[in-house]
Design an enzyme around this catalytic site. Structure first.
Site, PDB file in Angstrom:
ATOM      1  CG  HIS A  34      -9.834   2.246  -3.180  1.00 18.44           C
ATOM      2  ND1 HIS A  34      -9.408   1.366  -4.085  1.00 18.44           N
ATOM      3  CD2 HIS A  34     -10.231   1.632  -1.944  1.00 18.44           C
ATOM      4  CE1 HIS A  34      -9.535   0.155  -3.672  1.00 18.44           C
ATOM      5  NE2 HIS A  34     -10.165   0.233  -2.165  1.00 18.44           N
ATOM      6  CG  HIS A  80      -5.000  -5.205  -2.454  1.00 17.68           C
ATOM      7  ND1 HIS A  80      -4.163  -5.364  -1.446  1.00 17.68           N
ATOM      8  CD2 HIS A  80      -5.959  -4.437  -2.026  1.00 17.68           C
ATOM      9  CE1 HIS A  80      -4.514  -5.033  -0.314  1.00 17.68           C
ATOM     10  NE2 HIS A  80      -5.811  -4.147  -0.681  1.00 17.68           N
ATOM     11  CG  ASN A  81      -4.907  -3.427  -9.700  1.00 12.46           C
ATOM     12  OD1 ASN A  81      -4.749  -4.528  -9.637  1.00 12.46           O
ATOM     13  ND2 ASN A  81      -5.770  -2.814 -10.077  1.00 12.46           N
ATOM     14  NE  ARG A 101     -10.743  -8.042   6.464  1.00 13.51           N
ATOM     15  CZ  ARG A 101      -9.586  -7.949   5.831  1.00 13.51           C
ATOM     16  NH1 ARG A 101      -8.864  -8.953   5.990  1.00 13.51           N
ATOM     17  NH2 ARG A 101      -9.079  -6.920   5.153  1.00 13.51           N
ATOM     18  CD  GLU A 302      -6.829   1.457   3.709  1.00 10.92           C
ATOM     19  OE1 GLU A 302      -6.261   0.529   3.319  1.00 10.92           O
ATOM     20  OE2 GLU A 302      -7.144   2.626   3.256  1.00 10.92           O
ATOM     21  CD  GLN A 304      -5.655  -6.268   5.256  1.00 14.84           C
ATOM     22  OE1 GLN A 304      -6.145  -7.038   4.738  1.00 14.84           O
ATOM     23  NE2 GLN A 304      -5.913  -4.846   5.218  1.00 14.84           N
ATOM     24  CG  ASP A 487     -18.035  -5.329 -12.621  1.00 12.16           C
ATOM     25  OD1 ASP A 487     -17.521  -4.623 -11.547  1.00 12.16           O
ATOM     26  OD2 ASP A 487     -18.709  -4.588 -13.548  1.00 12.16           O
TER      27      ASP A 487
END
Length: 738
Positions: A34, A80-81, A101, A302, A304, A487
Site C-alpha cells: 500500500h 478504500h477497498n 486531505r 491511522e 483521521q 488512476d
C-alpha cells in the site's frame, strides 16, 4: 505485520541491528504494498511522471495541472477497498476524507469529489446477495454522510456489478481542488531547527496497521479486522480544511503532509526523506484519546483528520493561533534535524531511531514472470456466429435498460449533495461528465471517472487504452478538452503470474493511450489483493479525467431538448472490428449470460482528434447534446439521449463495417463513436469543419414518443420511450428495497 523473513533480514542489514517493536512496525507499514508499491513500482515506470519521480524529482500528495489564469487543479484518486469490505460506512467515509486531505495538503481548496464503485449482484435472496446489498447501501451512505457534511460536492461517478465482487467491493474516491499556481504547498521538510507541528484530531487506537491490512487478502476473519478501519469525523475535517488553507496563506508553513496510511510514521518519514533531513519527535506531546497509548500505537495509528506541518522557525505561533481559532489541535511535537534520521521518544525513552530514506526509498521491489491467462487466449477465438439473435430487439433494448450496470443510478447520486459550493454547472445524470464553473475564472472543468473491468479482463492492453479513451470522450462530450488523468488501479494478488501479466499489460495500455492523447497521469493509486468469493476481482483500472472548457457556460448535456433536431454519428474508422463489435459487450452479458470475446481496441491518436473536434464544436454552440457510444452500443446510447427525456427518434442504422447481424448494428461497442444532436441547418457547418480523419453520418430526426431503428429501410427494433424510461429508472430502487 506483513513482513517477509527476507525483508526483516534486509532491515537488520540496513540498521546494523535488530529493530525495536516500534521500528519493525514502522518498516512494516512503509514497506507494505500500500505504501511501498513493492510489485507495482517497476510497472508504474510506464508513466512518464512516475518515472521522473523515481529518477529523483519526487511525488507530492496529488498532481497539479495548470489551466491558465494563474490557476492549477490538484487531482488524485485513492482506494478504500479493504476497509469498505469490513466496515462499509466508515470504510467509504474515511476514503472520502483521506482523498480530500490529499488535495488541501497541496494548498488547494477541494471543490468536487467523484467515486467509482463495484459490488456483487444485488438480485436474489441468498446470503451473498444480502451481503452485497448491505455493502452497497453502507458504502453509498458513507460517501454521502461524509461528503455532504464536509461541504465538498459529490458531482460524478459510476457503479457496476459482477459476481467477482461478491463480498469484495471496490471503493475508489477522487477529489479535485483549485489553487493559485504560485501558492502550491510542498511535503518536503527543510530547515534544521524548524518546529514540527501536529495538527488536527487527537490520535486513537483506530486504524492501526491499516496500510498492511490493505496489502493482504481478506480471509474468514474479516470481522476481526474492524479495528484496522478508521473512524471519520467530517465536521472535524471541515475545520481542518479551513484552518490549513488559512495557515498556508500566512507563509509561516514550510511544508505539510496528510497523516494518511501509516499515520505519523508516513508523514514523518516521507517529509524527512523528501527534504533530505531528519526529525526528532516527542510522542508525549501528541494529542491522544487514551493516555496509555504506546509508541508503537501512536506511530501506526491511522486516526483521521490529522496533518503534520513544518513551520519556519519563530513563526510556529502564527500557525498555532490559526488552528486554535478554528478549534483544532495544533502542538509542536518536535523539530527538523540535519541527520536524516527520524528519532522518536515516548516517556523519555527512544522507541525508534531510523534512517528516513531506508523506509521511504529502500523498500524492496519484486517482479515475476507474467503469464497470459487462458481466458485471454480463448477470448480471441470466440465465435459470435454461434450466438442466436433475439426475435424482438426492441424488447431487448428495454431489457438492457433494466440491467443494473446500465440502469439509472439516481438512487446513488440522489443521496449526494452535488450543489454545495454552488459551482456545479452540469449535475450527475445530465451529461457524460460533470462540469464545474469555479469562481475566479470563466473556464469550466469537466471531470469524470470511468473504467470497465470486463474489457480489461478479456484484453488487458486494449482494456487499459479503452478506459482512458472513454474517460477522455466523456469530458469531450460536455465540451472539455482532455488535459490530464489520475488512476486507481485495482487488481488481485500481484504474486499470481496471470494477474501480474494483466496488470502490466493494462498499465502499459493506459500509459500509451495517455501519451497519445496528451493527458499525462499526474497522480494515482494501486490496490492489490482484492479477492472475493470467486477469487480475484475483475481487473479494474479506474481513470479520472480532467477536461478544460474555455467557457463554462458553453457546456453540453447528453439529453435532447425536444423534436426538431437531428441525431448524427461522429466517428473514426477502425482498422479492425473483431467479433462484429459484440465481444466482451454488455449485450452479451445481460441478454445471453455470456462473458467472452474481446473488445474493439481504440485508436488513441484518432480519439484525440475526435475529442478536440467535438469540444470545439460544442464551444461554438453547434451541438445541442452529445453522448458517447459505450456499454450497450449505439442503440442504448440513442435511447438514453432521447427516451429518458420523453422523446423518440427515427434512426437509420449505419453499417460501415459490413456487419451481418442486426443485433451488432444496435449493440456493438465501438470506441470513437459519439452521437450528437444538432439543428438540421448546422449539419453543413459541421461537415465543412470535419477533419479528414473523422466521419459524420446522419442517423435521423428526433420525434415524439417512439424509438424506431431501421436498416436499409426495414424496421429492426422498436419500443416506446416511456417503456424504456420507466424500466431504466426503476431498476436499482427495486433491488435496494429488497
Amino acid at each position: 505485520m506483513g513482513l517477509r523473513d527476507s525483508e526483516f533480514e534486509r532491515i537488520v542489514g540496513l540498521m546494523g541491528r535488530e529493530p525495536s517493536l516500534t521500528e519493525t512496525g514502522m518498516f512494516a507499514v512503509m514497506w507494505s504494498e500500500h505504501c511501498g508499491y513493492k510489485y507495482s513500482r517497476p510497472i508504474l515506470r510506464y508513466f512518464a511522471e512516475y518515472k521522473k519521480a523515481m529518477d529523483g524529482a519526487g511525488l507530492e500528495n496529488a498532481g497539479i495541472v495548470e489551466i491558465g489564469d494563474g490557476l492549477g487543479i490538484a487531482m488524485k484518486v485513492e482506494s478504500h477497498n479493504h476497509p469498505s469490505a469490513v466496515e462499509p460506512y466508515q470504510g467509504a467515509a474515511t476514503g472520502v476524507g483521506g482523498i480530500i486531505r490529499d488535495i488541501f495538503t497541496m494548498g488547494a481548496r477541494p471543490i468536487a469529489c467523484l467515486n467509482s464503485l463495484r459490488f456483487g449482484p444485488l438480485e436474489g435472496d441468498g446470503e451473498a446477495a444480502k451481503r452485497n446489498r448491505y455493502l452497497f447501501d453502507g458504502v453509498v451512505r458513507g460517501i454521502a454522510g461524509y461528503g455532504n457534511c464536509v461541504g465538498v460536492p459529490t458531482v460524478g461517478g459510476e457503479v457496476s456489478f459482477h459476481p467477482r465482487f461478491n463480498g469484495r467491493p471496490l471503493v475508489n474516491a477522487m477529489c479535485i481542488g483549485i489553487v493559485e499556481c504560485d501558492k502550491v504547498a510542498t511535503a518536503g521538510a527543510e530547515g534544521v531547527g524548524n518546529p514540527v507541528i501536529y495538527l488536527g484530531s487527537a490520535t486513537g487506537k483506530d486504524g492501526i496497521h491499516g496500510a498492511t491490512f490493505a496489502s493482504e487478502e481478506l480471509g474468514e476473519d474479516n470481522h476481526a479486522k474492524r479495528p484496522n478501519v478508521q473512524i471519520g469525523d467530517p465536521f472535524a475535517e471541515k475545520q481542518l480544511i479551513e484552518a490549513t488553507l488559512e495557515a498556508l496563506q500566512t507563509g509561516a508553513v514550510q511544508s505539510i503532509q496528510d497523516m494518511g496510511a501509516a499515520g505519523l510514521t508516513c508523514s514523518t518519514i516521507e517529509m524527512s526523506a523528501k527534504g533530505g533531513v531528519g526529525m526528532e519527535i516527542d510522542l508525549d506531546l501528541v494529542p491522544m484519546r487514551e493516555s496509555d497509548m504506546s509508541g508503537y500505537e501512536l506511530m501506526l495509528s491511522e486516526s483521521q483528520e490529522r496533518m503534520l506541518a513544518v513551520a519556519h522557525h519563530g513563526r510556529e505561533q502564527e500557525v498555532i493561533r490559526v488552528f486554535e481559532k478554528w478549534g483544532v489541535h495544533a502542538r509542536v511535537i518536535g523539530h527538523v534535524t540535519g541527520t536524516g534520521r527520524v528519532v522518536v521518544r515516548r516517556h523519555g525513552e527512544i522507541v525508534a531511531d531510523v534512517e528516513a530514506v531506508h523506509l521511504a526509498d529502500m523498500c524492496p521491489t519484486y517482479t515475476i514472470e507474467g503469464i497470459e491467462p487462458d481466458h485471454c487466449r480463448t477470448a480471441k477465438a470466440f465465435d459470435i456466429s454461434q450466438i442466436p439473435i433475439p426475435g424482438d430487439l426492441g424488447a431487448t433494448l428495454v431489457e438492457l435498460a433494466g440491467w443494473p450496470d446500465l440502469a439509472d443510478k439516481s438512487w446513488v447520486f440522489g443521496q449526494y449533495d452535488f450543489q454545495v459550493q454552488t459551482q456545479t454547472a452540469l449535475c450527475p445524470g445530465d451529461g457524460d461528465a460533470a462540469v464545474l464553473a469555479p469562481r475566479g475564472t470563466a473556464k469550466g472543468l469537466a471531470v469524470k471517472i470511468d473504467g470497465n473491468g470486463h474489457w480489461v479482463r478479456q484484453s488487458p492492453y486494449a482494456g487499459g487504452q479503452l478506459a482512458v479513451c472513454e474517460a477522455a470522450r466523456n469530458v469531450a462530450c460536455v465540451g472539455g478538452v482532455p488535459a490530464a488523468a489520475t488512476d486507481g488501479l485495482n487488481y488481485g494478488s500481484p504474486e499470481d503470474p496471470g494477474i501480474y501479466w494483466t496488470f502490466d499489460q493494462s498499465v502499459k495500455g493506459i500509459a500509451d493511450a495517455c501519451e497519445a492523447l496528451g493527458t499525462p497521469v499526474v497522480s494515482g493509486n494501486v490496490s492489490f489483493y482484492n479477492h472475493g468469493d470467486l477469487g480475484e476481482v475483475l481487473p479494474t483500472p479506474m481513470i479520472g479525467m480532467l477536461g478544460i472548457l474555455p467557457d463554462a457556460s458553453k457546456r453540453c448535456g447528453s439529453k435532447v431538448h425536444g423534436p426538431g433536431g437531428t441525431l448524427c454519428l461522429l466517428s473514426y474508422t477502425h482498422p479492425e472490428v473483431p467479433q462484429q463489435g459484440l465481444g466482451a459487450s454488455a449485450y452479451l452479458r445481460a441478454v445471453h449470460g455470456i462473458e467472452d470475446g474481446i473488445p474493439v481496441p481504440p485508436v488513441p491518436a484518432l480519439e484525440k482528434v475526435l475529442c478536440h473536434t467535438l469540444a470545439g464544436w460544442i464551444n461554438q454552440g453547434l451541438v445541442e447534446a452529445a453522448h458517447d457510444v459505450s456499454e450497450g452500443g449505439l442503440g442504448f446510447c440513442v435511447a438514453e439521449m432521447v427516451a429518458i427525456p420523453g422523446f423518440g427518434a427515427e434512426i437509420e442504422l449505419p453499417n460501415p463495417y459490413g456487419f451481418t447481424r442486426c443485433d451488432a448494428l444496435l449493440y456493438a461497442e465501438l470506441p470513437g463513436f459519439v452521437v450528437i444532436a444538432v439543428k438540421p441547418e448546422n449539419i453543413g457547418h459541421l461537415r465543412a469543419a470535419l477533419p479528414s480523419d473523422l466521419n459524420l453520418a446522419e442517423l435521423g430526426p428526433i420525434t415524439d414518443g417512439v424509438l424506431r431503428f431501421r436498416y436499409n429501410g426495414d424496421v429492426v427494433a422498436e419500443t416506446g420511450a416511456k417503456q424504456f424510461a420507466i424500466r431504466h429508472a426503476s431498476c436499482l430502487d427495486g433491488l435496494v428495497q429488497r
